[in-house]
Every structure is written in structure tokens, then in C-alpha cells.
Write an enzyme that holds these catalytic residues in place. Sequence first.
Site, PDB file in Angstrom:
ATOM      1  N   GLY A   1      30.011 -24.611  28.388  1.00 23.28           N
ATOM      2  CA  GLY A   1      30.560 -25.396  28.399  1.00 23.28           C
ATOM      3  C   GLY A   1      29.791 -26.429  27.155  1.00 23.28           C
ATOM      4  O   GLY A   1      28.420 -26.618  27.646  1.00 23.28           O
ATOM      5  N   HIS A   2      30.426 -27.938  27.415  1.00 26.34           N
ATOM      6  CA  HIS A   2      30.044 -28.345  26.691  1.00 26.34           C
ATOM      7  C   HIS A   2      30.657 -30.029  27.121  1.00 26.34           C
ATOM      8  O   HIS A   2      31.865 -30.021  27.584  1.00 26.34           O
ATOM      9  CB  HIS A   2      30.343 -29.676  25.278  1.00 26.34           C
ATOM     10  CG  HIS A   2      30.832 -28.371  24.384  1.00 26.34           C
ATOM     11  ND1 HIS A   2      31.162 -27.220  24.292  1.00 26.34           N
ATOM     12  CD2 HIS A   2      32.228 -29.201  24.466  1.00 26.34           C
ATOM     13  CE1 HIS A   2      32.674 -27.216  23.545  1.00 26.34           C
ATOM     14  NE2 HIS A   2      32.586 -28.455  23.498  1.00 26.34           N
TER      15      HIS A   2
ATOM     16  N   LYS B   1      24.654 -29.927  22.434  1.00 24.87           N
ATOM     17  CA  LYS B   1      25.644 -29.791  20.759  1.00 24.87           C
ATOM     18  C   LYS B   1      26.780 -30.741  21.234  1.00 24.87           C
ATOM     19  O   LYS B   1      27.055 -31.078  20.088  1.00 24.87           O
ATOM     20  CB  LYS B   1      25.490 -28.333  21.481  1.00 24.87           C
ATOM     21  CG  LYS B   1      24.000 -27.725  20.875  1.00 24.87           C
ATOM     22  CD  LYS B   1      24.305 -25.781  20.053  1.00 24.87           C
ATOM     23  CE  LYS B   1      25.591 -25.217  21.502  1.00 24.87           C
ATOM     24  NZ  LYS B   1      24.860 -25.091  22.931  1.00 24.87           N
ATOM     25  N   GLY B   2      27.421 -30.434  22.752  1.00 20.31           N
ATOM     26  CA  GLY B   2      28.665 -31.228  22.257  1.00 20.31           C
ATOM     27  C   GLY B   2      28.473 -32.713  22.167  1.00 20.31           C
ATOM     28  O   GLY B   2      29.147 -32.690  20.936  1.00 20.31           O
TER      29      GLY B   2
ATOM     30  N   GLN C   1      25.275 -21.257  23.123  1.00 17.67           N
ATOM     31  CA  GLN C   1      24.852 -20.997  23.877  1.00 17.67           C
ATOM     32  C   GLN C   1      23.934 -21.806  22.831  1.00 17.67           C
ATOM     33  O   GLN C   1      24.372 -22.727  22.189  1.00 17.67           O
ATOM     34  CB  GLN C   1      24.472 -19.717  24.174  1.00 17.67           C
ATOM     35  CG  GLN C   1      25.293 -19.768  25.208  1.00 17.67           C
ATOM     36  CD  GLN C   1      26.763 -18.468  25.069  1.00 17.67           C
ATOM     37  OE1 GLN C   1      27.389 -18.621  23.686  1.00 17.67           O
ATOM     38  NE2 GLN C   1      27.751 -18.510  25.881  1.00 17.67           N
TER      39      GLN C   1
ATOM     40  N   ASP D   1      14.316 -40.132  26.666  1.00 14.18           N
ATOM     41  CA  ASP D   1      14.604 -41.233  27.747  1.00 14.18           C
ATOM     42  C   ASP D   1      13.809 -40.078  29.119  1.00 14.18           C
ATOM     43  O   ASP D   1      13.245 -40.863  30.044  1.00 14.18           O
ATOM     44  CB  ASP D   1      15.860 -41.737  27.833  1.00 14.18           C
ATOM     45  CG  ASP D   1      16.505 -40.903  28.455  1.00 14.18           C
ATOM     46  OD1 ASP D   1      17.050 -40.085  27.483  1.00 14.18           O
ATOM     47  OD2 ASP D   1      17.378 -41.020  29.168  1.00 14.18           O
TER      48      ASP D   1
ATOM     49  N   ARG E   1      19.982 -25.774  36.431  1.00  5.89           N
ATOM     50  CA  ARG E   1      18.682 -24.850  35.691  1.00  5.89           C
ATOM     51  C   ARG E   1      17.435 -24.963  35.670  1.00  5.89           C
ATOM     52  O   ARG E   1      17.195 -25.869  36.046  1.00  5.89           O
ATOM     53  CB  ARG E   1      18.844 -25.762  33.787  1.00  5.89           C
ATOM     54  CG  ARG E   1      20.410 -26.270  33.705  1.00  5.89           C
ATOM     55  CD  ARG E   1      20.671 -26.795  32.685  1.00  5.89           C
ATOM     56  NE  ARG E   1      22.430 -27.059  31.981  1.00  5.89           N
ATOM     57  CZ  ARG E   1      22.814 -28.001  31.896  1.00  5.89           C
ATOM     58  NH1 ARG E   1      22.328 -29.083  31.705  1.00  5.89           N
ATOM     59  NH2 ARG E   1      24.510 -27.921  31.457  1.00  5.89           N
TER      60      ARG E   1
END
Length: 431
Positions: free
Chosen positions: A40-41, A16-17, A222, A331, A303
Site C-alpha cells: 500500500g501507499h 514512494k507514493g 515494494q 525530521d 515495522r
Amino acid sequence: MSSIVIVGSQWGDEGKGKITDFLSQNADMIVRYSGGDNAGHTIVYNGKKMHLQLVPSGIFYPDKLAVIGNGVVVNPKSLIHELHYLKKNHVKTDNLRISDRAQVIMPYHILFDGLQEQLKTNKIGTTKKGIGPAYMDKLERIGIRIADLIDKDTFATKLEQALAVKNKILMRVFKRKPIQFSDIYDEYYQYGQEIKKYVTDTSKLINDALDQKKHVLFEGAQGCMLDVDHGTYPYVTSSNPIAGGASTGAGVGPTRINEVVGVAKAYTSRVGAGPFPTELHNEIAHHIRVTAHEFGVVTGRPRRIGWLDTVALRHAVRVSGLTQLSLNCLDVFSGFKTIKVCTEYKLDGQNIDHYPANLAQLERCKPVYKELPGWDEDISNCKTLEDLPKNARNYLKFVADNVHVPLDTFAVGPEREKTNVLKDIWKLAEK
């Protein structure tokens, strides 16, 4: 008036960032409306990776306003650390604005976050940043707001009232020593004075900008599947990352939102405990994790990885009203012979196309996959759909058709310039 809400449409960490930063180029104001410093982003700025937690990514544009809305819970200590980090990297912060109605994360929130997690039999996997306890105090109406923090007498009164409650719990339930007023007051009052110059009524600021027909971009923290109402409860965050959270978390009416962009990866990931029907525990997951650097910005935790789950994605489409889809990390699939996409779940012998609220049912759900052919070509330099191999184009089309939302962008790398635009979202928002 034109406004866009950007939401994560999976379990967070969708990029999103980067998309926010990308769309910020044509925005006048970028508003963060939920969450805290638990998410965080990462933004690539002047060739360097910059990690932000509280400050909106619009801070990198000195001609735009970066706004922390009232729906955010603000740890002033973390915020000041982040501002120093930005200044150290030659990023000016004069364009930051902070809502006077935002709630403050206090040291006892962080303490209680850890203590309460220890008591739970079903560990949520909290980041122990005090987010949940701060939102609890907000709803219990004993929270301290930014407006209180920057006023000496009000802060003293509010802190005394809060400690009267917290210390009883600490002593009687957790057998801990009480927190002394003097342990907190001077330090946090000084934090308030350091950020005071940024504090204002951001709801008025945002609505005035919309009245002046400026471009306003709203970003949540989030993702939709971590929403406290619509996510995989109780394995969720404590706020509303869905698009509707922008109204309450920024102080604007829902009629003022024009477009909602959902950001997703070409696969699925999540951090922490909770349901994950398409999760993989094999070399494919390891390959994706290493190739895409899938480790938490805040926690550093690896993750969890799985195939794209369009059942969850369609759930996000419904609860956030997505009008456009931005797909990242295409990619990562270069070199895959085949790629799987979950289109339904099989629950107790029957196929379903919705996301169950009952976790026991969800545990019994088995993903039903559609297998698509992959591609060998390196696509990291592709700029258009036509540049992509046929199978990559087919993958994008399959996803968009399956969730019934058109693609706005697709990305072939983490950098801003690797994000390829299919349509001008700001022009759509102006219609």
C-alpha cells in the site's frame, strides 16, 4: 521523450507514493509496473490521507493517465473495492487504464498462499494476498490474464483448465474439498465486465506517449531489497521492483528510460521476516516507530526499525542504476544527540562493502557504524538546504557521498509540501 522510474531503495515503505505523487504534478502518465495489492501507499489528498494498493497515485490528477501495467497481478475484487473507495471520496477514475496482459489474482491463489505458508519451516511473512501463487501460475503458463477475464468464453475455458490442476493439489496434498467452477465464474466474470472500460494495450499507450514526447513516470511496488532476484531471497516479494522491472512490467525498452530515482528513508525499516543487519531492539526503535507512524498500510503490522544501511543502499544503486536519491523522514531525527549510519559490514573478522547473497553469511554480518552528530532544532518547516541546521546538512551530504548518488529531494514531513526539491528531475530527464 522524458521518462523517470521511481523505485524503493530499501525494503519498501520508503515513501514512494508521496514522491510519485509529487513528481506526478509534471507528468502526463503514471505507470505502475509490478506487484499487486499486497503493498500500500498513502497519499494526502485535499487534507485527507488516502490509502491505495493497486491504483497508481496519478489517479488524483484527472488530466493525467494512471496506468496498471502488464507486470502487475490484479485482484479484480480488490480493484473494484478501491475504485468505489476513490469515488466515495470524490476522486474520478475515468483516467485509469489497465493492461489487457496483466495477470489476474483468483480466489484459489489467496487460498494457496495461506496453505503453502503453513507448510514452510522458514516463514516468509507473506501478506496472504495471493501474489506469489499468481506469479507462479504466470510462469507455469496456466494464469488468467485480464484479456481472458473480460471474454466470457475464454474465461470459462481458462478457469476450467486452472481448476483441473488446482483441485488435484487441493485434494491430494492439502486434503481439501475441490473448488467448484460455479463458485468463481459468475462473480469474477462480472468483475471483468465492471473494469472492462479501463482495459487496453497499455504498452502501446505508453510507447505512443513517449513518441509524442510526453512525460511518463513509472512506479514499482515494494523496494529493491525485496526484489525476487536481487533482494534478501527467499524473504522477498514475487516480482521485480528494481528499475529494470519497468521495462518488462510496462512493455517499454530500457533505452526509453532517462532517469531512475531511488527513494529512501533517513533510517531503515522493513515488514515481515528476513535479514536486517542494522535492526534495533531498543527505545530508539520505539521512538522512531511511534514518531514516524511505522505501521504497514495493508497489514497494520509494526515495522522493524534500524539505522540507515548504506551497504544495502549501494546494492540498490547498482542493481537499479539509480541516478538520483530522494531522502524522506529527515525530521524524525530532530532531538537525536547522535545518529549512526552503517557504512560496511564485518564478516568473520573482515570488513566488506557488499551485500552477501548467502543468508548464513548475512546472519554473521555485523554493521560497522559511522556516528554523526544530531540536532535539536525542529526542521519540519525547512524549505531549502540552507534552512537546515548544519548537522542535518552534513547528514544529507554524508549519505549522498557514501552511496555516490546526488540528492534530488529531501523531506521533512509526510505531506507533499514538506518535500523540498534540489533540482528539476524532469529537466534532467529531457537532456
